[in-house]
Design an enzyme around this catalytic site. Structure first.
Site, mmCIF file in Angstrom:
data_model
loop_
_atom_site.group_PDB
_atom_site.id
_atom_site.type_symbol
_atom_site.label_atom_id
_atom_site.label_comp_id
_atom_site.label_asym_id
_atom_site.label_seq_id
_atom_site.Cartn_x
_atom_site.Cartn_y
_atom_site.Cartn_z
ATOM 1 N N HIS A 18 36.082 -9.833 6.049
ATOM 2 C CA HIS A 18 34.986 -8.834 6.106
ATOM 3 C C HIS A 18 33.723 -9.799 6.413
ATOM 4 O O HIS A 18 32.866 -9.225 5.795
ATOM 5 C CB HIS A 18 34.969 -8.130 4.712
ATOM 6 C CG HIS A 18 35.901 -7.028 4.690
ATOM 7 N ND1 HIS A 18 35.683 -5.970 4.996
ATOM 8 C CD2 HIS A 18 37.221 -7.115 3.784
ATOM 9 C CE1 HIS A 18 36.813 -4.964 4.783
ATOM 10 N NE2 HIS A 18 37.821 -5.692 4.227
ATOM 11 N N ASP A 20 33.108 -10.779 9.780
ATOM 12 C CA ASP A 20 32.884 -10.674 11.083
ATOM 13 C C ASP A 20 31.840 -9.651 11.562
ATOM 14 O O ASP A 20 31.111 -10.094 12.207
ATOM 15 C CB ASP A 20 34.190 -10.326 12.131
ATOM 16 C CG ASP A 20 34.997 -8.876 11.745
ATOM 17 O OD1 ASP A 20 34.663 -8.364 10.630
ATOM 18 O OD2 ASP A 20 35.690 -8.371 12.281
ATOM 19 N N SER A 51 55.290 4.760 24.115
ATOM 20 C CA SER A 51 55.282 3.974 23.166
ATOM 21 C C SER A 51 56.827 3.989 22.576
ATOM 22 O O SER A 51 56.824 5.114 21.983
ATOM 23 C CB SER A 51 54.252 3.978 22.071
ATOM 24 O OG SER A 51 54.366 3.065 21.067
ATOM 25 N N GLY A 106 47.869 -4.559 8.639
ATOM 26 C CA GLY A 106 46.857 -5.664 8.458
ATOM 27 C C GLY A 106 47.226 -6.872 9.267
ATOM 28 O O GLY A 106 46.566 -7.860 9.202
ATOM 29 N N SER A 109 48.265 -4.776 14.886
ATOM 30 C CA SER A 109 49.213 -4.048 15.974
ATOM 31 C C SER A 109 48.044 -3.346 16.911
ATOM 32 O O SER A 109 48.286 -3.468 17.980
ATOM 33 C CB SER A 109 49.827 -3.070 15.394
ATOM 34 O OG SER A 109 49.362 -2.128 15.020
ATOM 35 N N SER A 110 46.831 -3.106 16.548
ATOM 36 C CA SER A 110 46.024 -2.426 17.431
ATOM 37 C C SER A 110 45.457 -3.335 18.424
ATOM 38 O O SER A 110 45.391 -3.117 19.612
ATOM 39 C CB SER A 110 44.768 -1.611 16.368
ATOM 40 O OG SER A 110 44.093 -2.625 15.751
ATOM 41 N N GLU A 145 38.262 -0.157 20.710
ATOM 42 C CA GLU A 145 38.497 0.248 19.330
ATOM 43 C C GLU A 145 37.253 0.699 18.607
ATOM 44 O O GLU A 145 37.461 1.964 17.991
ATOM 45 C CB GLU A 145 39.214 -0.880 18.539
ATOM 46 C CG GLU A 145 39.536 -0.617 17.129
ATOM 47 C CD GLU A 145 40.708 -1.528 16.658
ATOM 48 O OE1 GLU A 145 41.561 -2.031 17.370
ATOM 49 O OE2 GLU A 145 40.724 -1.644 15.214
ATOM 50 N N ASP A 157 39.761 -9.377 15.547
ATOM 51 C CA ASP A 157 41.173 -9.249 16.064
ATOM 52 C C ASP A 157 41.402 -9.506 17.244
ATOM 53 O O ASP A 157 42.289 -10.170 17.858
ATOM 54 C CB ASP A 157 41.793 -7.924 15.552
ATOM 55 C CG ASP A 157 41.551 -7.572 14.038
ATOM 56 O OD1 ASP A 157 41.491 -8.339 13.330
ATOM 57 O OD2 ASP A 157 41.884 -6.456 13.724
ATOM 58 N N TYR A 211 36.473 0.972 4.103
ATOM 59 C CA TYR A 211 36.323 -0.023 5.236
ATOM 60 C C TYR A 211 34.863 0.312 5.585
ATOM 61 O O TYR A 211 33.938 -0.530 5.869
ATOM 62 C CB TYR A 211 37.083 0.117 6.428
ATOM 63 C CG TYR A 211 36.830 -1.301 7.528
ATOM 64 C CD1 TYR A 211 38.038 -2.446 7.471
ATOM 65 C CD2 TYR A 211 35.924 -1.087 8.365
ATOM 66 C CE1 TYR A 211 37.405 -3.607 8.290
ATOM 67 C CE2 TYR A 211 35.656 -2.225 9.179
ATOM 68 C CZ TYR A 211 36.427 -3.298 9.079
ATOM 69 O OH TYR A 211 36.202 -4.430 10.006
#
Ligand code: ADP
Ligand code: MG
Length: 367
Positions: A18, A20, A51, A106, A109-110, A145, A157, A211
Site C-alpha cells: 500500500h 505504490d 480463457s 494477491g 493474476s491480473s 487496469e 504489479d 482498497y
C-alpha cells in the site's frame, strides 16, 4: 497469420505494501507461476478471447474501444485499448489464455494476464522489449487496469512482472518520476526460500471496497498535512494528524517505506535475520495500523514464525489473499505442515503453498 506466444509471471511483494499509490517504495519479485497467451492476429477486426480459467468473450475492436468488454475480458480488452491509445496499430485477434497464477490470491493474476497480452502484442507489432519498452508496456497495462477495468491499483504489479529478472527483486520508487532498480536476492545460496501461502480467502479489488477506502484515507492524510502524497511525510509529522484513523493509515505508509529501504540494504548484506524481522514488523503494521489483514492471514503469518520462519507477512492488497514467509529450506516442510494443521484446527480450508525463488519476467516465447 503468424501466432505469437508470450508468458508473464505472477508476483509477490517482498515488502512495501500500500505504498505504490502513496509515492512510496516497494520490492516485488516474479513468481515461477505464469499466464501464457497465444495471439493470432485477424484481418477482420474481430476479437475472440478464450480463457481456460474464465470462459469466452467475442466482440470487435469497435466493441473494445466502446468499453463493451466487462468482467475478466476487460483486463484483456483494456490492454488492446491502451496500446491503441498509445498509437499502435492493434489488430483484431484470437487470444487463448491459460494461467497457473491463482486468480484473486494477491499474486497478481491480473497484471500477469495484462503483461502476457501486452508482450504478445509487442511481439506482433515489433515493439522493443528493452527496459524502456517494458516500461511503456507497463504503462499500458496500468491504464488497462485503472481506466478500463476501473480497479484503482497503483502500478506495482505491472512494473514488477514486466521488469523482473531471475534472482532479483525490483525496487520500485513511486516518487515522481517512478524509478526502478534491481536488487539481487541470493536466497538459494543462503539456504533460504520464500514460502507463499494462498489462504484461499478471496478479495475483489475492482469492486472498490476496502482498497479504495484505504487509498482515499491516505490521500486525505496527505492533504491534512499539506503534502501532495505521504512520501515526504516523516514520523514526527504524524502528531499533526488529529483523526486517529488517518494517523494510523499514514503511520503504516511512513514506516513501511523505511522498512523497504532497510530490507533492500539487509538483503544486499546477506543479513536475513534482519530481513525477517522487517517482514514481521510489516505484517503488524498492516494488521494494526492499516487494518487490511483478515484472521486467516494473521494465522498463516504467526504460524510460519512458530515453525521456524525468519519472518512472515501478508502480501498483496490484503482483505484475503496470500502470505509469504522467509524460511530456511530445511524448515519449509515443517512450516507448511504447521500452517495446514493450524488452519484445520481453526476450521479453515486447507491453504495452497508455493516454495518460490525470484523468477523471470514477462517474455515472448516465440522469438
Ligand atoms: P489478483 O491480481 O491478485 O489475482 P485481481 O482481483 O487483481 O486479483 O485480479 C483477478 C482478476 O483478473 C480475475 O477475477 C479475472 O477477472 C482476471 N484474470 C486473471 N487471470 C485470468 C485468467 N487466466 N483468465 C481470465 N481472467 C483472469
Ligand atoms: Mg491484481
Amino acid at each position: 497469420m503468424a501466432t505469437h506466444l508470450a508468458s508473464a509471471p505472477g508476483r509477490v511483494n517482498l515488502i512495501g505494501e500500500h505504498t505504490d499509490y502513496n509515492g512510496g517504495l516497494c520490492l516485488p519479485f516474479a513468481l515461477p507461476l505464469e499466464t501464457t497467451v497465444e495471439l493470432t492476429p485477424r484481418p477482420d477486426g474481430e476479437v475472440h478471447l478464450r480463457s481456460a480459467e474464465a470462459g469466452r468473450w467475442d466482440g470487435t475492436l469497435d466493441d473494445v474501444r466502446a468499453g463493451a468488454a466487462t468482467g475478466w475480458a476487460a483486463y484483456v480488452a483494456g490492454v488492446l485499448w491502451a496500446l491503441a491509445e498509445a498509437g499502435h496499430p492493434v489488430p483484431g485477434c484470437d487470444l487463448r489464455i491459460s494461467s497457473t497464477v491463482p486468480l484473486g490470491a494477491g499474486l497478481s493474476s491480473s497484471a500477469s494476464l495484462e503483461a502476457a497480452v501486452a508482450v504478445a502484442l509487442a511481439d506482433h507489432l515489433g515493439l522493443p522489449l528493452d527496459d524502456a519498452g517494458r516500461r511503456s508496456l507497463a504503462t499500458a497495462c496500468i491504464r488497462a487496469e485503472t481506466e478500463y477495468v476501473g480497479a484503482p491499483t497503483g502500478g506495482l504489479d505491472q512494473l514488477a512482472v514486466l521488469l523482473a529478472e531471475e534472482g532479483t527483486a525490483v525496487l520500485i520508487d513511486f516518487e515522481e518520476p517512478t524509478t526502478t532498480r534491481r536488487v539481487p536476492l541470493a536466497l538459494p545460496g543462503a539456504g533460504l526460500g520464500i514460502l507463499v501461502t494462498d489462504t484461499g480467502v478471496r478479495h475483489q479489488l475492482a469492486a472498490g471496497g476496502g482498497y479504495a477506502e484505504r487509498r482515499a484515507q491516505c490521500e486525505a492524510a496527505a492533504r491534512a498535512l499539506g503534502r501532495p502524497t505521504l512520501r515526504p511525510v516523516e514520523i514526527g509529522d504524524l502528531d499533526r494528524l488529529y483523526d486517529p484513523v488517518l494517523r494510523r493509515r499514514a503511520r503504516h505508509v511512513v514506516t513501511e517505506n523505511a522498512r523497504v529501504t532497510a530490507v533492500a540494504a539487509a538483503a544486499g548484506a546477506g543479513d536475513w535475520t534482519r530481513v525477517g524481522a522487517h517482514l514481521t514488523a510489516s505484517h503488524a503494521s498492516l494488521r494494526d495500523d492499516f487494518e487490511v489483514t483478515v484472521p486467516a492471514l494473521d494465522l498463516a503469518a504467526a504460524t510460519a514464525e512458530e515453525h521456524g520462519a525468519l519472518g512472515a507477512r501478508m502480501t498483496g492488497g490484503g482483505f484475503g489473499g496470500s502470505t509469504l514467509a522467509l524460511v530456511p529450506l530445511a524448515r519449509a516442510d515443517a512450516v507448511r505442515a504447521g500452517i495446514d494443521e493450524a488452519f484445520t484446527r481453526h476450521g479453515l480450508p486447507r491453504p495452497t503453498h508455493h516454495l518460490v525463488e525470484p523468477s523471470a519476467g514477462a517474455r515472448p516465447l516465440s522469438r
